[in-house]
Scaffold this motif. Structure first.
Motif, PDB file in Angstrom:
ATOM      1  N   GLN A  45      72.209   1.813 -79.713  1.00  0.00           N
ATOM      2  CA  GLN A  45      72.842   3.006 -79.139  1.00  0.00           C
ATOM      3  C   GLN A  45      73.224   3.991 -80.246  1.00  0.00           C
ATOM      4  O   GLN A  45      73.123   5.203 -80.082  1.00  0.00           O
ATOM      5  N   ARG A  46      73.692   3.438 -81.353  1.00  0.00           N
ATOM      6  CA  ARG A  46      74.007   4.294 -82.507  1.00  0.00           C
ATOM      7  C   ARG A  46      72.749   5.089 -82.911  1.00  0.00           C
ATOM      8  O   ARG A  46      72.806   6.286 -83.166  1.00  0.00           O
ATOM      9  N   VAL A  47      71.622   4.389 -82.969  1.00  0.00           N
ATOM     10  CA  VAL A  47      70.363   5.032 -83.371  1.00  0.00           C
ATOM     11  C   VAL A  47      70.005   6.159 -82.405  1.00  0.00           C
ATOM     12  O   VAL A  47      69.633   7.263 -82.817  1.00  0.00           O
ATOM     13  N   ALA A  48      70.137   5.882 -81.106  1.00  0.00           N
ATOM     14  CA  ALA A  48      69.721   6.859 -80.093  1.00  0.00           C
ATOM     15  C   ALA A  48      70.799   7.903 -79.797  1.00  0.00           C
ATOM     16  O   ALA A  48      70.566   8.836 -79.038  1.00  0.00           O
ATOM     17  N   GLY A  49      71.991   7.709 -80.366  1.00  0.00           N
ATOM     18  CA  GLY A  49      73.064   8.683 -80.185  1.00  0.00           C
ATOM     19  C   GLY A  49      73.857   8.507 -78.896  1.00  0.00           C
ATOM     20  O   GLY A  49      74.509   9.445 -78.441  1.00  0.00           O
ATOM     21  N   THR A  50      73.841   7.306 -78.311  1.00  0.00           N
ATOM     22  CA  THR A  50      74.597   7.101 -77.067  1.00  0.00           C
ATOM     23  C   THR A  50      75.904   6.319 -77.272  1.00  0.00           C
ATOM     24  O   THR A  50      76.639   6.092 -76.319  1.00  0.00           O
ATOM     25  N   ALA A  51      76.183   5.901 -78.511  1.00  0.00           N
ATOM     26  CA  ALA A  51      77.471   5.248 -78.816  1.00  0.00           C
ATOM     27  C   ALA A  51      77.735   5.343 -80.306  1.00  0.00           C
ATOM     28  O   ALA A  51      76.803   5.436 -81.109  1.00  0.00           O
ATOM     29  N   ALA A  52      79.019   5.318 -80.665  1.00  0.00           N
ATOM     30  CA  ALA A  52      79.379   5.382 -82.087  1.00  0.00           C
ATOM     31  C   ALA A  52      79.173   4.032 -82.770  1.00  0.00           C
ATOM     32  O   ALA A  52      78.731   3.956 -83.911  1.00  0.00           O
ATOM     33  N   ALA A  53      79.503   2.945 -82.067  1.00  0.00           N
ATOM     34  CA  ALA A  53      79.337   1.569 -82.551  1.00  0.00           C
ATOM     35  C   ALA A  53      80.244   1.190 -83.721  1.00  0.00           C
ATOM     36  O   ALA A  53      80.097   0.106 -84.276  1.00  0.00           O
ATOM     37  N   ALA A  54      81.149   2.070 -84.133  1.00  0.00           N
ATOM     38  CA  ALA A  54      82.051   1.729 -85.243  1.00  0.00           C
ATOM     39  C   ALA A  54      83.487   2.077 -84.863  1.00  0.00           C
ATOM     40  O   ALA A  54      83.731   3.126 -84.263  1.00  0.00           O
ATOM     41  N   THR A  55      84.400   1.180 -85.187  1.00  0.00           N
ATOM     42  CA  THR A  55      85.824   1.357 -84.889  1.00  0.00           C
ATOM     43  C   THR A  55      86.601   1.041 -86.169  1.00  0.00           C
ATOM     44  O   THR A  55      86.290   0.038 -86.816  1.00  0.00           O
ATOM     45  N   PRO A  56      87.592   1.860 -86.551  1.00  0.00           N
ATOM     46  CA  PRO A  56      88.330   1.527 -87.767  1.00  0.00           C
ATOM     47  C   PRO A  56      88.882   0.091 -87.702  1.00  0.00           C
ATOM     48  O   PRO A  56      89.486  -0.294 -86.700  1.00  0.00           O
ATOM     49  N   LEU A  57      88.629  -0.629 -88.759  1.00  0.00           N
ATOM     50  CA  LEU A  57      89.044  -2.037 -88.813  1.00  0.00           C
ATOM     51  C   LEU A  57      90.560  -2.177 -88.652  1.00  0.00           C
ATOM     52  O   LEU A  57      91.044  -3.150 -88.064  1.00  0.00           O
ATOM     53  N   THR A  58      91.276  -1.180 -89.159  1.00  0.00           N
ATOM     54  CA  THR A  58      92.742  -1.253 -89.073  1.00  0.00           C
ATOM     55  C   THR A  58      93.210  -1.349 -87.619  1.00  0.00           C
ATOM     56  O   THR A  58      94.248  -1.944 -87.348  1.00  0.00           O
ATOM     57  N   THR A  59      92.432  -0.795 -86.695  1.00  0.00           N
ATOM     58  CA  THR A  59      92.827  -0.874 -85.280  1.00  0.00           C
ATOM     59  C   THR A  59      92.341  -2.164 -84.627  1.00  0.00           C
ATOM     60  O   THR A  59      92.663  -2.438 -83.479  1.00  0.00           O
ATOM     61  N   MET A  60      91.533  -2.927 -85.362  1.00  0.00           N
ATOM     62  CA  MET A  60      91.001  -4.188 -84.808  1.00  0.00           C
ATOM     63  C   MET A  60      91.787  -5.402 -85.304  1.00  0.00           C
ATOM     64  O   MET A  60      91.701  -6.476 -84.720  1.00  0.00           O
ATOM     65  N   LEU A  61      92.508  -5.227 -86.426  1.00  0.00           N
ATOM     66  CA  LEU A  61      93.191  -6.378 -87.036  1.00  0.00           C
ATOM     67  C   LEU A  61      94.679  -6.354 -86.737  1.00  0.00           C
ATOM     68  O   LEU A  61      95.304  -5.284 -86.723  1.00  0.00           O
ATOM     69  N   ARG A  62      95.253  -7.514 -86.519  1.00  0.00           N
ATOM     70  CA  ARG A  62      96.688  -7.625 -86.248  1.00  0.00           C
ATOM     71  C   ARG A  62      97.500  -7.150 -87.449  1.00  0.00           C
ATOM     72  O   ARG A  62      97.055  -7.278 -88.600  1.00  0.00           O
ATOM     73  N   THR A  63      98.677  -6.660 -87.166  1.00  0.00           N
ATOM     74  CA  THR A  63      99.585  -6.239 -88.224  1.00  0.00           C
ATOM     75  C   THR A  63      99.830  -7.424 -89.162  1.00  0.00           C
ATOM     76  O   THR A  63     100.008  -8.551 -88.705  1.00  0.00           O
ATOM     77  N   GLY A  64      99.834  -7.141 -90.453  1.00  0.00           N
ATOM     78  CA  GLY A  64     100.095  -8.207 -91.424  1.00  0.00           C
ATOM     79  C   GLY A  64      98.833  -8.690 -92.105  1.00  0.00           C
ATOM     80  O   GLY A  64      98.900  -9.278 -93.186  1.00  0.00           O
ATOM     81  N   ILE A  65      97.678  -8.443 -91.475  1.00  0.00           N
ATOM     82  CA  ILE A  65      96.410  -8.835 -92.113  1.00  0.00           C
ATOM     83  C   ILE A  65      96.031  -7.756 -93.136  1.00  0.00           C
ATOM     84  O   ILE A  65      96.096  -6.565 -92.841  1.00  0.00           O
ATOM     85  N   THR A  66      95.671  -8.198 -94.335  1.00  0.00           N
ATOM     86  CA  THR A  66      95.230  -7.249 -95.365  1.00  0.00           C
ATOM     87  C   THR A  66      93.723  -7.096 -95.277  1.00  0.00           C
ATOM     88  O   THR A  66      93.012  -8.097 -95.130  1.00  0.00           O
ATOM     89  N   SER A  67      93.236  -5.844 -95.347  1.00  0.00           N
ATOM     90  CA  SER A  67      91.773  -5.707 -95.384  1.00  0.00           C
ATOM     91  C   SER A  67      91.352  -5.030 -96.678  1.00  0.00           C
ATOM     92  O   SER A  67      91.986  -4.072 -97.134  1.00  0.00           O
ATOM     93  N   LEU A  68      90.305  -5.567 -97.273  1.00  0.00           N
ATOM     94  CA  LEU A  68      89.747  -5.006 -98.508  1.00  0.00           C
ATOM     95  C   LEU A  68      88.322  -4.564 -98.238  1.00  0.00           C
ATOM     96  O   LEU A  68      87.567  -5.276 -97.578  1.00  0.00           O
ATOM     97  N   VAL A  69      87.961  -3.393 -98.752  1.00  0.00           N
ATOM     98  CA  VAL A  69      86.573  -2.942 -98.625  1.00  0.00           C
ATOM     99  C   VAL A  69      85.818  -3.425 -99.855  1.00  0.00           C
ATOM    100  O   VAL A  69      86.206  -3.133-100.987  1.00  0.00           O
ATOM    101  N   GLY A  70      84.777  -4.205 -99.633  1.00  0.00           N
ATOM    102  CA  GLY A  70      83.995  -4.733-100.739  1.00  0.00           C
ATOM    103  C   GLY A  70      83.047  -5.809-100.254  1.00  0.00           C
ATOM    104  O   GLY A  70      83.099  -6.207 -99.095  1.00  0.00           O
ATOM    105  N   ALA A  71      82.170  -6.238-101.143  1.00  0.00           N
ATOM    106  CA  ALA A  71      81.218  -7.290-100.792  1.00  0.00           C
ATOM    107  C   ALA A  71      81.483  -8.498-101.676  1.00  0.00           C
ATOM    108  O   ALA A  71      81.692  -8.359-102.882  1.00  0.00           O
ATOM    109  N   VAL A  72      81.489  -9.660-101.060  1.00  0.00           N
ATOM    110  CA  VAL A  72      81.751 -10.885-101.816  1.00  0.00           C
ATOM    111  C   VAL A  72      80.464 -11.343-102.496  1.00  0.00           C
ATOM    112  O   VAL A  72      79.386 -11.351-101.904  1.00  0.00           O
ATOM    113  N   ASP A  73      80.617 -11.693-103.764  1.00  0.00           N
ATOM    114  CA  ASP A  73      79.464 -12.122-104.553  1.00  0.00           C
ATOM    115  C   ASP A  73      79.364 -13.640-104.597  1.00  0.00           C
ATOM    116  O   ASP A  73      78.286 -14.202-104.640  1.00  0.00           O
ATOM    117  N   LYS A  74      80.531 -14.311-104.561  1.00  0.00           N
ATOM    118  CA  LYS A  74      80.538 -15.765-104.672  1.00  0.00           C
ATOM    119  C   LYS A  74      81.803 -16.335-104.035  1.00  0.00           C
ATOM    120  O   LYS A  74      82.862 -15.699-104.112  1.00  0.00           O
TER     121      LYS A  74
END
Ligand SMILES: Cc1cc2nc3c(=O)[nH]c(=O)nc-3n(C[C@H](O)[C@H](O)[C@H](O)COP(=O)(O)OP(=O)(O)OC[C@H]3O[C@@H](n4cnc5c(N)ncnc54)[C@H](O)[C@@H]3O)c2cc1C
Length: 352
Positions: A45-74
């Motif tokens: 749907q994102r490809v065809a323009g019929t949905a955004a398909a992305a929601t800020p993670l902060t609104t998906m995670l319970r209060t108190g959970i820390t979120s870091l943007v990055g990729a784990v290497d090991k």
């Protein structure tokens, strides 16, 4: 207690939220390559323009959970290292990095966020009468071809697959093909061998020109588990025990598409419940109790055919097909409820 969740898709988000609920004193950190929760089941749907398909993670995670943007290497030995050099210690880690794509050169994949973004941009530049080839006769290919054909009736859409809708019984399979044809998708029952200079080459020896070729097959998993020395199966998925712990390292739980759990196919109806189960396993272990075994529970298989049509076939709990299937309006409603339900469950940490 420190718990690190690697990957914030359906399984990782469900795990993090349930952990925060069950172990309120634990430090839960989620690491994800982008600050958004991506509804992967809406990428077509994102490809065809019929949905955004992305929601800020902060609104998906319970209060108190820390979120870091990055990729784990090991990950291993109680420590997670990111590819920018940062590192975090953990008592438990949840590996939830999903699956990936292995596109042929000359094609753009739709099964990852980054690929879908490229596909969306390329599609937007195409003028009326252009040809889009969609490679893959599984659910991702069917949904992508149908979504584009419905949203852009000015384009010529060709779906190439050796077994289009082959995961359905003959009745619903025929209904999927009829639905695609109604949207003027041309079905090419063949396999793509290569794409060069805008020419799609087929196993049969035939060729056709395409202005854009989309790779709509999800296969393989990130090599993080293998790279970290965890036991993996032939497809690279981490081998787990019955409570979803890596057989190499009991402090690492593995969930979703990247886990080789018994009876687990790559699906959000599996990923969410596995994430929730892994959280329960950690909570039981933290309380000095034995973890419970996980068992997969399936409901059905479904594909959307644009926004106004869909086909769904019911399955037994073990994923074997039942005869019953639905199509048209009722299937559209069920599919949309399932899609919304998967996101709701991840946010609520209830897993199903
Ligand atoms: C177009 C499409 C349609 C689909 N439709 C359906 C459907 O109708 N029904 C269904 O059941 N399933 C469907 N699926 C499959 C479903 O999307 C997946 O099975 C599901 O997303 C798996 O969840 P997950 O949590 O394992 O992985 P994902 O949802 O893929 O999440 C994994 C996360 O981990 C992140 N990550 C990867 N590597 C790292 C790293 N090194 N460090 C940190 N984070 C990392 C990823 O970026 C991602 O955010 C569809 C898939 C596609 C592509």
């Amino acid at each position: 207690m420190k718990i690190v969740v690697i990957g914030a898709g359906y399984s990782g988000t469900a795990a993090a939220n349930r952990l925060a609920k069950k172990l309120p004193k634990a430090e839960v950190t989620v690491i994800n390559p982008r600050p958004d929760f991506v509804e992967r089941v809406r990428l077509h749907q994102r490809v065809a323009g019929t949905a955004a398909a992305a929601t800020p993670l902060t609104t998906m995670l319970r209060t108190g959970i820390t979120s870091l943007v990055g990729a784990v290497d090991k990950v291993g030995a109680g420590s997670v290292t990111l590819d920018d050099g940062r590192s975090l210690d953990y008592d438990y880690a949840v590996l939830a990095v999903g699956s990936t794509v292995q596109p042929l050169p000359g094609t753009v994949p739709v099964g990852t966020w980054e690929g879908a973004e490229r596909a969306r941009e390329a599609l937007a530049t195409l003028g009326a009468g252009s040809t889009v080839a969609v490679v893959g006769g599984g659910p991702t290919g069917i949904e992508t071809a149908a979504e584009i054909a419905a949203a852009r009736p000015d384009l010529r859409v060709r779906l190439v697959g050796s077994s289009v809708a082959g995961s359905f019984s003959p009745g619903p399979q025929a209904r999927v093909r009829a639905g695609l044809e109604r949207l003027t998708v041309e079905i090419v029952d063949d396999e793509v061998t290569k794409v060069t200079d805008g020419v799609v080459h087929l196993r049969s020896g035939e060729t056709f020109a395409a202005d854009l070729t989309l790779w709509a097959i999800v296969s393989g998993v990130p090599d993080l588990a293998a790279r970290s020395g965890l036991a993996v199966d032939e497809s690279g998925r981490a081998i787990v025990d019955e409570s979803l712990r890596s057989v190499t390292d009991e402090r690492i739980l593995v969930v979703g598409d990247c886990a080789a759990a018994t009876g687990g196919r790559m699906a959000c109806q599996v990923a969410g419940p596995q994430g929730a189960h892994a959280a329960d396993t950690v909570a039981l272990l933290a309380g000095g109790r034995a973890p419970a075994p996980y068992s997969a529970r399936y409901l059905g298989r479904g594909v959307s055919l644009g926004r106004k049509d869909a086909v769904g076939q019911f399955t037994r709990r073990d994923d074997t097909l039942l005869r019953a299937y639905v199509a048209g309006g009722p299937a559209v409603v069920i599919k949309e409820m399932g899609t919304r339900g998967a996101k709701f469950s991840a946010r609520a940490g209830i897993g199903s």
